[in-house]
Design a protein around this motif. Structure first.
Motif, PDB file in Angstrom:
ATOM      1  N   ALA A 119       0.931  -1.103   0.005  1.00  0.00           N
ATOM      2  CA  ALA A 119      -0.015   0.158  -0.192  1.00  0.00           C
ATOM      3  C   ALA A 119       0.870   1.411   0.108  1.00  0.00           C
TER       4      ALA A 119
ATOM      5  N   SER B 256       2.471   4.935   0.907  1.00  0.00           N
ATOM      6  CA  SER B 256       2.483   5.031   2.333  1.00  0.00           C
ATOM      7  C   SER B 256       3.202   6.540   2.482  1.00  0.00           C
TER       8      SER B 256
ATOM      9  N   THR C  13      -7.283  11.175   9.338  1.00  0.00           N
ATOM     10  CA  THR C  13      -6.638   9.986  10.158  1.00  0.00           C
ATOM     11  C   THR C  13      -5.292   9.787   9.152  1.00  0.00           C
TER      12      THR C  13
ATOM     13  N   GLN D 129      -4.850   6.921   7.481  1.00  0.00           N
ATOM     14  CA  GLN D 129      -5.310   6.280   6.280  1.00  0.00           C
ATOM     15  C   GLN D 129      -5.908   7.259   5.354  1.00  0.00           C
TER      16      GLN D 129
ATOM     17  N   GLU E 272      -3.072   9.212   3.980  1.00  0.00           N
ATOM     18  CA  GLU E 272      -2.482   8.597   2.729  1.00  0.00           C
ATOM     19  C   GLU E 272      -3.292   8.341   1.653  1.00  0.00           C
ATOM     20  N   ASP E 273      -4.607   8.158   1.634  1.00  0.00           N
ATOM     21  CA  ASP E 273      -5.500   8.248   0.484  1.00  0.00           C
ATOM     22  C   ASP E 273      -5.201   9.650  -0.184  1.00  0.00           C
TER      23      ASP E 273
ATOM     24  N   ILE F 198      -9.383   4.828  -4.329  1.00  0.00           N
ATOM     25  CA  ILE F 198      -9.419   5.394  -3.361  1.00  0.00           C
ATOM     26  C   ILE F 198     -10.257   6.975  -3.487  1.00  0.00           C
TER      27      ILE F 198
ATOM     28  N   GLN G  40     -14.039   7.447  -1.893  1.00  0.00           N
ATOM     29  CA  GLN G  40     -14.222   8.776  -0.849  1.00  0.00           C
ATOM     30  C   GLN G  40     -15.362   9.573  -1.467  1.00  0.00           C
TER      31      GLN G  40
END
Length: 376
Positions: free
Chosen positions: A11, A13, A28, A30, A33-34, A85, A89
């Motif tokens: 994934a 990072s 957050t 994650q 990251e997205d 991703i 969202q």
């Protein structure tokens, strides 16, 4: 994301600061990251940054050849797909902000352009019989609800001169804007759609309730109550009383931002002032134990005469309507439409249909959703 023709990579990072306060992506680890991955994708496609192209290709977010195709004038029908991703969202935000996805019964569609779902009209009959007498046979009666998704599109352009530093802000803003746009269209079709091509042929629950064939879905306010500030607690209770008990398990009130203040909060304040309970529920308003869902699409004027037309609603929309989603969301990018202006087109499409199929009738069948109409 699995790269084309290769194994799934690790994934993406990053711990690098994004330099922007996130509104669409969750704040957050994650979520950051997205947002960062989406920003790298935009930099790769829009800014044509080679390092971002390699970064995205290494993580299977697109094929390098697809990116080259996206920047040719012959690719007008295609474009390169935005990573999931980002699309996911937008879907999450649409579910957060839209009434339709929160309250209607949502069914994902498989293959085909039409979905048929069974609708129970009546059930079996139980009856006493005498000794040695035969019983009378009864059958459940079912009808058919048909949903045919229509395509909705958002088309916008983004300058290819954007700096890489602005990509996180742009990706965050695009996700939010697309989600709000789609959720507003879905809510419009479900709540106030007029059945024309503007609303994809969909008729909303409020106009359908007052079409003259669903009188059990209509409660008239008291005489002289034809503006929002004139609605009182008795009007609301009378509307609530028309609901069958099964519709009260997932019941909610539906009103506009102005209706929330001049009807519900005005009644609550008049009944006991500003209580701690009212202050605690300011962000999650409720009345008589049922949540209040607010939409600017509903009547919102304090001076308009709403005689004979809807002012607000109450009930369980999941029992009155169904929303079918043929394809949740597809977002792609291409510079073909704006090749000469050195800009990139972003196109988002979804296919959905809303069918309001249960609003009772003018006889003995009650409606799981009731609208309150004004009376001069």
């Amino acid at each position: 994301f699995a790269p084309i023709g290769g194994p799934a990579p690790s994934a993406p990072s990053t711990t690098a600061p994004l330099g922007v306060k996130l509104r669409a992506f969750p704040n957050t680890p994650q979520g950051r990251e997205d947002a960062y991955a989406s920003a790298r994708w935009l930099a790769a496609v829009i800014h044509q940054d080679e390092s971002s192209q390699r970064w995205c290709a290494d993580r299977g977010m697109f094929d390098q050849n697809q990116v080259m195709m996206a920047h040719t004038s012959t690719n007008s029908a295609g474009g390169v797909l935005i990573p999931e991703i980002f699309s996911n969202q937008v879907i999450r935000l649409a579910e957060e902000h839209g009434i339709a996805r929160q309250t209607s019964r949502v069914i994902p569609m498989g293959g085909g352009d039409t979905l048929h779902i069974p609708r129970r009209d009546s059930g079996l009959t139980a009856a006493f019989i005498g000794e040695n007498q035969e019983g009378s046979e009864s059958d459940s009666v079912w009808s058919d609800v048909q949903l045919s998704p229509k395509k909705a599109m958002i088309l916008t352009r983004v300058s290819s001169e954007l700096s890489e530093d602005s990509a996180p802000a742009i990706s965050d803003q695009l996700a939010l804007e697309m989600a709000l746009s789609f959720s507003e269209l879905e809510d419009t079709c479900l709540l106030v759609g007029n059945g024309t091509s503007t609303h994809g042929g969909m008729q909303g629950v409020f106009p359908k309730a007052i079409d003259g064939t669903h009188t059990n879905a209509v409660q008239a306010a008291a005489s002289g109550h034809d503006t929002l500030p004139e609605i009182d607690a008795d009007d609301l209770i009378n509307a609530l009383s028309k609901l069958p008990m099964y519709a009260k398990r997932n019941c909610a009130w539906y009103t506009s931002p102005t209706g929330l203040e001049v009807i519900f909060r005005a009644i609550q304040i008049a009944g006991g002032g500003t209580t701690p309970e009212m202050l605690a529920s300011a962000m999650r308003p409720s009345f008589l134990g049922f949540p209040i869902r607010v939409s600017p699409l509903l009547p919102d004027s304090t001076s308009t005469n709403y005689n004979g037309t809807y002012m607000l609603g109450v009930g369980d929309l999941s029992l009155a309507s169904t929303m079918a989603v043929r394809r949740d969301l597809r977002i792609s990018a291409s510079d073909a439409p704006y090749f000469s202006s050195d800009a990139v087109a972003l196109k988002a499409t979804e296919r959905f249909d809303c069918n309001v199929h249960d609003l009772g009738d003018s006889g003995s069948v009650k409606s799981p959703f009731v609208v309150l109409t004004g009376t001069t």
